[in-house]
Enzyme design. Sequence first.
Site, short mmCIF file in Angstrom:
data_model
loop_
_atom_site.label_atom_id
_atom_site.label_comp_id
_atom_site.label_asym_id
_atom_site.label_seq_id
_atom_site.Cartn_x
_atom_site.Cartn_y
_atom_site.Cartn_z
CG ASP A 17 -6.62 -1.63 -1.60
OD1 ASP A 17 -6.82 -2.85 -1.74
OD2 ASP A 17 -5.73 -1.18 -0.86
CG ASP A 38 -2.00 -1.03 1.19
OD1 ASP A 38 -2.39 -1.42 0.07
OD2 ASP A 38 -2.47 -1.44 2.26
#
Length: 194
Positions: A167, A153
């Site tokens: 995402d 991330d």
Amino acid sequence: MAEAERIIGTPDIPGAEGTEGAGDKVQGEVRGKSKRKITVLFAVAVFAYLLDLISKMIVVAKLEHHEPVEVLGDWLRFDAIRNAGAAFGIGEAFTVIFTVIAATVIVVIARLARKLYSLPWAIALGLLLGGALGNLTDRIFRSPGVFKGAVVDFIAPAHFAVFNLADSAIVCGGILIVILSFRGLDPDGTVHKD
């Protein structure tokens, strides 16, 4: 699985019960439209997947183990982290379960694709598929091991969880599905006016 296939059923084909030649022509047109929607679904999925994969490769090579990069002052920065859990780092002990869920989503979308007749649904499912593939790739190939890998991330808005492009694709696909459902558009192309 059977329930999902029932929902994305084959649309009513006008004229299919008529003469054999007319029914064959209509069936051929419907199959052609379905193939175009499948092509769109997989093109969107490949685009979302490659964008996610390339961005993660750049982040790991250039940003991991370095100071975060401010993009919009205090509002947005790029900060590489490894997330073994789900959104907001929840469930880090259940990485294998998240892997199985992502794999199941991919299989269901691939199976249902052959009965897809709606362009907006093709785009929405393509986003979901590409995002699921992006995060599944991390779960399989990144450390600490196969099916236990941590997702990369890096997009860090102020006062929010750090996330990645996979995402984002999943969330956008989910939002589009909700909008299509509220508008009464089914994946098979029919519209319900309730």
